[in-house]
Scaffold this motif. Structure first.
Motif, PDB file in Angstrom:
ATOM      1  N   ASP A 395       0.784  -1.162   0.023  1.00 47.58           N
ATOM      2  CA  ASP A 395       0.066  -0.010   0.126  1.00 47.58           C
ATOM      3  C   ASP A 395       0.760   1.388   0.028  1.00 47.58           C
ATOM      4  OD1 ASP A 395      -2.121  -1.858   0.233  1.00 47.58           O
ATOM      5  OD2 ASP A 395      -2.231  -1.556   2.388  1.00 47.58           O
ATOM      6  N   ILE A 396       2.115   1.036  -0.297  1.00 49.78           N
ATOM      7  CA  ILE A 396       2.928   2.548  -0.680  1.00 49.78           C
ATOM      8  C   ILE A 396       2.614   2.952  -2.115  1.00 49.78           C
ATOM      9  CG2 ILE A 396       5.199   3.366  -0.591  1.00 49.78           C
ATOM     10  CD1 ILE A 396       5.810   0.974   1.421  1.00 49.78           C
ATOM     11  N   PHE A 397       2.647   2.245  -3.040  1.00 53.66           N
ATOM     12  CA  PHE A 397       2.741   2.778  -4.294  1.00 53.66           C
ATOM     13  C   PHE A 397       1.280   2.165  -4.990  1.00 53.66           C
ATOM     14  CE2 PHE A 397       7.162   1.879  -3.183  1.00 53.66           C
ATOM     15  CZ  PHE A 397       7.398   2.931  -3.462  1.00 53.66           C
ATOM     16  N   THR A 398       0.635   2.854  -5.945  1.00 53.31           N
ATOM     17  CA  THR A 398      -0.426   2.492  -6.684  1.00 53.31           C
ATOM     18  C   THR A 398      -0.046   1.248  -7.656  1.00 53.31           C
ATOM     19  OG1 THR A 398      -1.125   4.558  -6.661  1.00 53.31           O
ATOM     20  CG2 THR A 398      -2.418   3.120  -7.952  1.00 53.31           C
ATOM     21  N   ASN A 399       0.950   1.542  -8.221  1.00 52.35           N
ATOM     22  CA  ASN A 399       1.573   0.530  -8.934  1.00 52.35           C
ATOM     23  C   ASN A 399       3.274   0.334  -8.445  1.00 52.35           C
ATOM     24  OD1 ASN A 399      -0.716   0.864 -10.797  1.00 52.35           O
ATOM     25  ND2 ASN A 399       0.515   2.757 -11.456  1.00 52.35           N
ATOM     26  N   ASP A 400       3.718  -0.650  -8.242  1.00 50.42           N
ATOM     27  CA  ASP A 400       5.237  -0.767  -7.876  1.00 50.42           C
ATOM     28  C   ASP A 400       5.722  -1.432  -9.247  1.00 50.42           C
ATOM     29  OD1 ASP A 400       7.776  -1.408  -7.090  1.00 50.42           O
ATOM     30  OD2 ASP A 400       7.196  -2.470  -5.109  1.00 50.42           O
ATOM     31  N   LEU A 401       6.578  -0.524  -9.956  1.00 54.21           N
ATOM     32  CA  LEU A 401       7.184  -0.759 -11.087  1.00 54.21           C
ATOM     33  C   LEU A 401       8.555  -1.061 -10.997  1.00 54.21           C
ATOM     34  CD1 LEU A 401       5.130   1.917 -13.201  1.00 54.21           C
ATOM     35  CD2 LEU A 401       4.618  -0.714 -12.915  1.00 54.21           C
TER      36      LEU A 401
ATOM     37  N   MET B   1       3.778 -11.445 -17.971  1.00 54.55           N
ATOM     38  CA  MET B   1       4.543 -10.503 -18.002  1.00 54.55           C
ATOM     39  C   MET B   1       4.137  -9.294 -17.048  1.00 54.55           C
ATOM     40  SD  MET B   1       4.419  -8.245 -21.713  1.00 54.55           S
ATOM     41  CE  MET B   1       5.424  -9.377 -22.583  1.00 54.55           C
ATOM     42  N   SER B   2       5.105  -8.298 -16.752  1.00 50.38           N
ATOM     43  CA  SER B   2       4.804  -7.309 -15.735  1.00 50.38           C
ATOM     44  C   SER B   2       3.815  -6.454 -16.574  1.00 50.38           C
ATOM     45  CB  SER B   2       6.011  -6.805 -15.144  1.00 50.38           C
ATOM     46  OG  SER B   2       6.632  -6.434 -16.124  1.00 50.38           O
ATOM     47  N   LEU B   3       3.176  -5.478 -15.458  1.00 45.25           N
ATOM     48  CA  LEU B   3       2.097  -4.753 -16.115  1.00 45.25           C
ATOM     49  C   LEU B   3       2.898  -3.516 -16.995  1.00 45.25           C
ATOM     50  CD1 LEU B   3      -0.535  -3.223 -15.581  1.00 45.25           C
ATOM     51  CD2 LEU B   3       0.728  -1.558 -13.817  1.00 45.25           C
ATOM     52  N   LEU B   4       3.946  -2.976 -16.628  1.00 43.18           N
ATOM     53  CA  LEU B   4       4.583  -1.892 -17.651  1.00 43.18           C
ATOM     54  C   LEU B   4       5.152  -2.588 -18.912  1.00 43.18           C
ATOM     55  CD1 LEU B   4       5.402   1.204 -17.646  1.00 43.18           C
ATOM     56  CD2 LEU B   4       7.548   0.587 -16.752  1.00 43.18           C
ATOM     57  N   LYS B   5       5.601  -3.631 -18.759  1.00 46.83           N
ATOM     58  CA  LYS B   5       6.074  -4.417 -19.982  1.00 46.83           C
ATOM     59  C   LYS B   5       5.131  -4.858 -21.145  1.00 46.83           C
ATOM     60  CE  LYS B   5      10.764  -5.971 -19.633  1.00 46.83           C
ATOM     61  NZ  LYS B   5      11.741  -7.077 -20.070  1.00 46.83           N
ATOM     62  N   ASP B   6       3.925  -5.224 -20.180  1.00 47.05           N
ATOM     63  CA  ASP B   6       2.662  -5.534 -20.953  1.00 47.05           C
ATOM     64  C   ASP B   6       2.088  -4.244 -21.751  1.00 47.05           C
ATOM     65  OD1 ASP B   6       0.762  -7.516 -21.626  1.00 47.05           O
ATOM     66  OD2 ASP B   6      -0.527  -6.625 -20.194  1.00 47.05           O
ATOM     67  N   LYS B   7       2.173  -3.143 -21.008  1.00 46.74           N
ATOM     68  CA  LYS B   7       1.637  -2.029 -21.602  1.00 46.74           C
ATOM     69  C   LYS B   7       2.629  -1.736 -22.984  1.00 46.74           C
ATOM     70  CE  LYS B   7      -1.491  -0.505 -18.583  1.00 46.74           C
ATOM     71  NZ  LYS B   7      -2.980  -0.378 -19.269  1.00 46.74           N
ATOM     72  N   PHE B   8       3.964  -1.577 -22.787  1.00 48.63           N
ATOM     73  CA  PHE B   8       4.852  -1.301 -23.951  1.00 48.63           C
ATOM     74  C   PHE B   8       4.761  -2.217 -25.162  1.00 48.63           C
ATOM     75  CE2 PHE B   8       7.460   1.421 -20.820  1.00 48.63           C
ATOM     76  CZ  PHE B   8       7.198   2.587 -21.561  1.00 48.63           C
ATOM     77  N   GLY B   9       4.599  -3.465 -24.485  1.00 46.67           N
ATOM     78  CA  GLY B   9       4.577  -4.809 -25.607  1.00 46.67           C
ATOM     79  C   GLY B   9       3.243  -4.496 -26.439  1.00 46.67           C
ATOM     80  N   ASN B  10       2.248  -3.986 -25.923  1.00 53.44           N
ATOM     81  CA  ASN B  10       0.916  -3.660 -26.767  1.00 53.44           C
ATOM     82  C   ASN B  10       1.302  -2.552 -27.904  1.00 53.44           C
ATOM     83  OD1 ASN B  10      -0.311  -6.135 -26.270  1.00 53.44           O
ATOM     84  ND2 ASN B  10      -0.850  -5.251 -24.116  1.00 53.44           N
ATOM     85  N   LEU B  11       2.089  -1.622 -27.575  1.00 54.09           N
ATOM     86  CA  LEU B  11       2.457  -0.415 -28.295  1.00 54.09           C
ATOM     87  C   LEU B  11       2.619  -0.851 -29.710  1.00 54.09           C
ATOM     88  CD1 LEU B  11       4.657   2.067 -26.464  1.00 54.09           C
ATOM     89  CD2 LEU B  11       1.727   1.920 -26.718  1.00 54.09           C
ATOM     90  N   LYS B  12       1.574   0.013 -30.745  1.00 56.23           N
ATOM     91  CA  LYS B  12       2.077  -0.179 -32.148  1.00 56.23           C
ATOM     92  C   LYS B  12       2.282   1.183 -32.706  1.00 56.23           C
ATOM     93  CE  LYS B  12      -1.123  -2.460 -35.057  1.00 56.23           C
ATOM     94  NZ  LYS B  12      -2.403  -2.746 -35.380  1.00 56.23           N
ATOM     95  N   PRO B  13       3.690   1.351 -32.627  1.00 58.63           N
ATOM     96  CA  PRO B  13       4.115   2.832 -32.965  1.00 58.63           C
ATOM     97  C   PRO B  13       3.997   2.709 -34.547  1.00 58.63           C
ATOM     98  CG  PRO B  13       5.972   1.575 -31.609  1.00 58.63           C
ATOM     99  CD  PRO B  13       4.786   0.708 -32.007  1.00 58.63           C
TER     100      PRO B  13
END
Lengths: 701, 159
Positions: A395-401, B1-13
């Motif tokens: 609960d520190i970060f909304t998204n821990d990246l 796949m992690s959240l950020l990688k997933d988001k970038f992976g779905n990008l279609k530049p």
């Protein structure tokens, strides 16, 4: 059909009644031995006249019809003995037996009336009588059936190969004609049926393709654009067809020039220098090709290395550093937030150092980062223990990246090491490529030097003035190869246009394409390719069979000769057809007219045709007038042996075996009847043609 | 796949429509076998290879195209399909580094903020890649023979 007998009455030099000019034949090799002028060719004429109503006119070297030749075909002796007002006939009767044991009598009769000392009132044409033997008598066959029966004696399409004169052999098979073998294969097989199949599937493919286009047009959301694309598609298809045809022509011309160059090389007298030239040149050309291939591969991998060996990251270092700085800032802030409410402040991210290393630090009571001792109970030991007890913050970060960013950071770190070596990696690859290029330059120069030496060889060759033609043919070949390269490029561009138009049309389609229309187009398109490739496969298997058979026969016919005889090789040319070549052991072409064995090679090919698939040799008689007339003496034995063994029946006229002692060799063959024929002048005056007749004697072997 | 990688992976530049023909000219459009690249005389065996290359060239040369929302770009393939993956990740880090992408803020923000930040990176990638395409196209238009030079794309990295 098998020929039982032939008899002549007042036909050419065969004066007198049938009984005195009668020859009976059986299976095996039937020989009619006679000296020049003995009546051999006139006997061959007799066979031909019965079937075709034509006579060979020696001075014109051509066959002329009875309507033109008229009373000239009647024996001079018979004409001389004929009284004015009397009628005289010239006749040939042949008795043949069909495969179903039916016996036919074929009679051709020509009639003329003597109206003056040298004047004749002749019939406009000969008359033909065909009878079939049944119920113990000859029964007349109606005229409409004649042609069919005559065609069964010797079918028109195989006649050129089955009935021939020795002097014709050379022209029976043109080894430089790329269509010659195709014609033979058409004869030998039902391969032409595939043309019907190809035509049907092509029409089907074309129709279903048109249906599909029309259907797609209906479904198009932009009719105007669809029409434009269809026009482009149609134009590109036409162009592709034209380019493909033009390329075929180029291929043909390139092959023709190549064959001519080979022929010219074969004319050079200095065989050793020729062989040396060819082998050295071939080795260098092969080397060039290999170098070219290696270069192509290297160039391919060279540009691929931009990605594979990360050359693309050559100048990326400042940008990685920029990311690193951003990540450092992020990490600091992230860590601060993590430790905000913690008892112990840990500035390293979670799982750094990795748990296994932390466990070892605890076991060894030592800090692996600073190297200081960390005994149990000490503050340092406690600090290390707290590293392993850490849990992910909640609960520190909304998204821990953090792990995502750490992953990106680590990825760049891994690259960092290889980036340092990029310059040397590029240099190494470049030097390999340069080395290959240098080798290629040397090999190309050596080829030019050898070509120059060969030019000198040609110039020095006194047998023929061939240098000019050699160069011209080489230039022609180069010109056609350049044309072909240009056409291939045009074809590539147009094919791309065609594909783009197809894709464009597809993109305009809205809604679902009718499956039946779609599948029909696919099926017919595939059927078309299958029909074409099947025909080619069948063609190639027949060609292979023919080549093997020809060489087998050739070997049989030449086994007594120890000199270089050559072999038959069917060379595939780029348009998919084959040309027969006669090559030596090193595959160098030998088809100079000076080669004494060329006739034998052609005869081998002809016999291979006749003995191949259709087994014509089983069912029809080979009739040849002096086939060995152009053959080297030591080949004749092989020829007769092969003919006697491979043909059910052959009737051959020859001047071989005139001498009694030579006839002994005939006992080695599968013989039929043997006759000796000779000119005979009853009055003793050999200058008087009006006294000429032929004496036929059967010889016992 | 992690959240950020997933988001970038779905990008279609995407690329500007004006580059479509050029891209077809020098890359194996629609992929295909690697060997076909040489048969068809293409310098790049995929559009994403050319696109990646163009990105880095523009990055090194510090050239960008200002793209607006009105620019209708043609997207071609999601980044998760690009190869090699490690190189694509590095491309993303460079775009992150050059953009106003805020790593810390992202951890605090909601999904719409994340979408906005991801879009920032996408725009950065597109700004560089399209600038790179324009640069390469300009050079080749001036001297089409460059395409015959196997060293051209290597040399460009050093210039």
């Amino acid at each position: 059909m098998i020929i039982n007998s032939i008899s002549m009455k007042n036909f050419q030099c065969y004066a007198g009644e049938h009984e005195s000019n009668y020859l009976e034949f059986s299976n095996g090799l039937n020989l009619i031995i006679g000296d020049n002028g003995g009546g051999k060719s006139k006997l061959y004429d007799a066979f031909y006249w019965v079937i075709h109503n034509k006579i060979f006119q020696s001075d014109q070297r051509d066959w002329v019809s009875t309507k033109i030749y008229k009373e000239n075909l009647i024996s001079d002796k018979a004409k001389s003995e004929c009284q004015i007002g009397e009628t005289i006939t010239s006749e040939v009767t042949m008795i043949v037996t069909s495969r179903d044991e039916k016996k036919y009598k074929l009679e051709r009769i020509y009639e003329a009336k003597k109206i003056g000392e040298r004047e004749w009132s002749s019939k406009a044409d000969s008359a033909m009588l065909v009878s079939v033997y049944s119920h113990a008598k000859w029964n007349i066959v109606p005229e409409p059936k004649h042609e069919k029966i005559l065609n069964r004696v010797i079918p028109g399409h195989i006649e050129p190969y089955m009935w021939f004169q020795g002097e014709q052999v050379d022209s029976l098979m043109d080894l430089t004609d790329s269509t010659a073998l195709e014609q033979v294969v058409n004869l030998l097989s039902d391969i032409k049926d595939y043309d019907d199949l190809i035509a049907i599937t092509t029409t089907g493919a074309s129709r279903t393709a048109s249906d599909l286009i029309r259907h797609k047009n209906k479904l198009s959301n932009d009719e105007k654009k669809s029409n434009e694309l269809n026009a482009t598609l149609e134009a590109s298809l036409k162009s592709i067809y034209k380019y493909e045809k033009d390329i075929e022509v180029c291929d043909y011309n390139i092959e023709t020039a190549k064959v001519k160059v080979e022929e010219l090389i074969s004319k050079v007298e200095d065989a050793e220098a020729k062989a040396d030239y060819k082998s050295r040149r071939k080795a260098l050309v092969d080397l060039c090709k290999n170098l070219e291939k290696s270069l192509l591969e290297k160039h391919g991998s060279f540009s691929k290395n931009i990605f594979k060996k990360h050359w693309i990251l050559k100048n990326v270092d400042p940008f990685f550093k920029k990311f690193e700085a951003k990540y450092k800032k992020y990490s600091k802030e992230h860590n601060r937030k993590e430790n905000e409410n913690s008892r112990v402040v840990i500035k390293l991210p979670l799982n750094v150092p990795q748990p296994i290393h932390v466990e070892r630090m605890i076991e060894e009571e030592s800090c692996f980062v600073c190297g200081s001792a960390a005994p149990k109970g000490s503050l340092a030991h406690e600090h290390i223990l707290s590293l392993i007890e850490r849990k992910p913050p909640k609960d520190i970060f909304t998204n821990d990246l953090s792990s995502d960013f750490e992953g990106y950071y680590n990825n760049n770190l891994r690259y960092g090491i290889s980036i340092q070596d990029i310059d040397s990696s590029i240099s190494e690859e470049l030097s390999v490529i340069q080395d290959l290029k240098n080798k290629r330059v040397v090999a190309e120069r050596q080829i030019r030097e050898i070509d120059n030496q060969f030019d000198i060889l040609l110039e020095e060759d006194k047998s023929e003035d061939i240098l000019g033609e050699f160069k011209q043919q080489n230039r022609s070949r180069e010109r056609f190869e350049q044309n072909k390269a240009r056409l291939l490029e045009k074809l590539r561009v147009t094919t791309q246009q065609r594909d783009d138009a197809k894709t464009g049309i597809d993109k305009l389609v809205t809604g679902e394409i009718d499956k039946v229309t779609l599948i029909s187009e696919k099926i017919f398109s595939q059927l078309k390719s299958i029909a074409k490739s099947t025909k080619q496969q069948v063609f190639e298997s027949i060609i292979l069979e023919l080549e093997e058979k020809s060489n087998e026969i050739f070997r049989d016919m030449t086994h007594k000769n120890t000199s270089i005889k050559g072999k038959i090789k069917f060379k595939k040319i780029t348009n998919g057809s084959y040309i027969p070549e006669i090559v030596d052991g090193d595959d160098y072409i030998i088809n100079s007219p000076n080669d004494s064995n060329i006739i034998l090679v052609k005869l081998s090919l002809i016999m291979a045709i006749l003995t191949a698939r259709a087994k014509w040799s089983d069912n029809y008689a080979l009739i040849s007038d002096a086939p060995t007339s152009k053959m080297a003496d030591n080949y004749t034995f092989g020829f007769y042996k092969t003919v006697s063994e491979r043909f059910t029946q052959s009737i051959v006229t020859t001047y071989d075996f005139l001498e009694a002692e030579r006839k002994a060799v005939l006992s080695n063959f599968n013989m039929g009847k043997v006759y000796q024929i000779e000119s005979h002048y009853p009055s003793g005056n050999s200058d008087n043609r009006a006294d000429l007749c032929v004496k036929i004697t059967e010889v016992t072997i | 796949m992690s959240l950020l990688k997933d988001k970038f992976g779905n990008l279609k530049p995407g690329y500007l429509p004006k580059f479509k023909d050029f891209i077809k000219q020098i890359s194996q459009f629609g992929g295909g076998a690697e060997d076909d690249k040489y048969i068809n005389a293409k310098s790049f065996s995929n559009v994403y290879e050319l696109y990646t290359y163009a990105f880095f060239i523009a990055l090194y040369k510090d050239i960008k195209i200002d793209l607006s929302e009105d620019d209708k770009l043609i997207g071609f393939w999601e980044m998760k399909n690009w190869e090699p993956k490690a190189l694509t990740d590095s491309l993303i880090t460079c775009a992150i580094a050059e953009s106003n992408f805020d790593m810390n803020a992202l951890e605090e923000g909601d999904s719409s903020y994340m979408t906005e930040q991801i879009k920032l990176v996408k725009r950065e990638i597109e700004a560089y890649a399209n600038a790179g395409l324009e640069f390469i196209k300009g050079e080749i238009d001036q001297d089409p023979e460059l395409l015959e030079d196997d060293m051209y794309f290597i040399n460009l990295l050093s210039s």
